[in-house]
Design a protein around this motif. Structure first.
Motif, PDB file in Angstrom:
ATOM      1  N   LEU A  53       0.852  45.834 -69.423  1.00 51.41           N
ATOM      2  CA  LEU A  53       1.423  44.499 -69.567  1.00 51.41           C
ATOM      3  C   LEU A  53       2.222  44.496 -70.857  1.00 51.41           C
ATOM      4  O   LEU A  53       1.668  44.617 -71.950  1.00 51.41           O
ATOM      5  N   LYS A  54       3.543  44.414 -70.723  1.00 47.53           N
ATOM      6  CA  LYS A  54       4.416  44.547 -71.888  1.00 47.53           C
ATOM      7  C   LYS A  54       5.515  43.489 -71.826  1.00 47.53           C
ATOM      8  O   LYS A  54       6.296  43.470 -70.873  1.00 47.53           O
ATOM      9  N   GLU A  55       5.530  42.601 -72.809  1.00 51.67           N
ATOM     10  CA  GLU A  55       6.564  41.576 -72.940  1.00 51.67           C
ATOM     11  C   GLU A  55       6.743  40.766 -71.660  1.00 51.67           C
ATOM     12  O   GLU A  55       7.856  40.524 -71.202  1.00 51.67           O
ATOM     13  N   GLY A  56       5.633  40.355 -71.039  1.00 54.62           N
ATOM     14  CA  GLY A  56       5.690  39.537 -69.832  1.00 54.62           C
ATOM     15  C   GLY A  56       5.986  40.308 -68.560  1.00 54.62           C
ATOM     16  O   GLY A  56       6.136  39.720 -67.494  1.00 54.62           O
ATOM     17  N   ALA A 107      -9.380  41.347 -70.259  1.00 51.17           N
ATOM     18  CA  ALA A 107      -8.191  41.087 -71.081  1.00 51.17           C
ATOM     19  C   ALA A 107      -7.000  40.686 -70.194  1.00 51.17           C
ATOM     20  O   ALA A 107      -6.214  39.814 -70.566  1.00 51.17           O
ATOM     21  N   LEU A 108      -6.882  41.310 -69.024  1.00 56.07           N
ATOM     22  CA  LEU A 108      -5.801  40.961 -68.092  1.00 56.07           C
ATOM     23  C   LEU A 108      -5.966  39.529 -67.610  1.00 56.07           C
ATOM     24  O   LEU A 108      -4.990  38.769 -67.577  1.00 56.07           O
ATOM     25  N   ASP A 109      -7.179  39.142 -67.233  1.00 54.45           N
ATOM     26  CA  ASP A 109      -7.424  37.773 -66.779  1.00 54.45           C
ATOM     27  C   ASP A 109      -7.085  36.762 -67.875  1.00 54.45           C
ATOM     28  O   ASP A 109      -6.494  35.715 -67.609  1.00 54.45           O
ATOM     29  N   LYS A 110      -7.441  37.090 -69.098  1.00 52.03           N
ATOM     30  CA  LYS A 110      -7.147  36.213 -70.228  1.00 52.03           C
ATOM     31  C   LYS A 110      -5.635  36.089 -70.430  1.00 52.03           C
ATOM     32  O   LYS A 110      -5.118  35.003 -70.677  1.00 52.03           O
ATOM     33  N   GLU A 111      -4.941  37.192 -70.308  1.00 50.49           N
ATOM     34  CA  GLU A 111      -3.487  37.198 -70.482  1.00 50.49           C
ATOM     35  C   GLU A 111      -2.795  36.446 -69.340  1.00 50.49           C
ATOM     36  O   GLU A 111      -1.809  35.742 -69.560  1.00 50.49           O
ATOM     37  N   LEU A 112      -3.314  36.581 -68.133  1.00 59.03           N
ATOM     38  CA  LEU A 112      -2.722  35.879 -66.990  1.00 59.03           C
ATOM     39  C   LEU A 112      -2.917  34.372 -67.095  1.00 59.03           C
ATOM     40  O   LEU A 112      -2.127  33.595 -66.550  1.00 59.03           O
ATOM     41  N   LYS A 114      -2.396  32.622 -69.586  1.00 54.94           N
ATOM     42  CA  LYS A 114      -1.333  32.080 -70.430  1.00 54.94           C
ATOM     43  C   LYS A 114      -0.096  31.682 -69.631  1.00 54.94           C
ATOM     44  O   LYS A 114       0.735  30.916 -70.094  1.00 54.94           O
TER      45      LYS A 114
END
Length: 120
Positions: A53-56, A107-112, A114
């Motif tokens: 996951l890089k810059e959206g 971490a992916l779930d947390k980032e998603l 956003k």
């Protein structure tokens, strides 16, 4: 990764046995190709992460293939049979969550969370 390593070792042993016991080099070339493919697949998995996951941008690195989707353009995320399926108007990207470590999945779930994306 372990399966590819085991298969690579098996093909290597078969190749050595073929080299010692057989006179036909046609089969030897085939065993070398299969063993080399298994080892290269294992090495790729070892050094290249499955998901970035890089810059959206969500990038899935598969062996001999790389897929990506822009998260800001994604309209829906579907969770089905342990996989995440990202959809936008043009593309559909499936992520196998069993290939992701549990801490990375959290971490992916947390980032998603956003992003303003509809979950199904």
């Amino acid at each position: 990764m372990r399966i590819n390593l085991i298969l690579g070792i098996v093909w290597l042993v078969i190749t050595i046995a073929q080299l010692i016991l057989a006179k036909n080099t046609f089969w030897l070339i085939g065993w070398l190709v299969i063993g080399g493919f298994n080892f290269s697949h294992m090495a790729y998995r070892y050094w290249m992460p499955y998901l970035t996951l890089k810059e959206g941008m969500l990038i899935v690195h598969e062996f001999l293939n790389k897929s990506s989707i822009e998260l800001s353009e994604s309209t829906r995320i579907k969770k089905f049979a342990g996989d995440y399926i990202f959809k936008n108007n043009v593309k559909k990207l499936t992520i196998n969550t069993q290939l992701i470590e549990p801490t990375a999945l959290t971490a992916l779930d947390k980032e998603l969370g956003k992003f303003n994306i509809e979950w199904e």
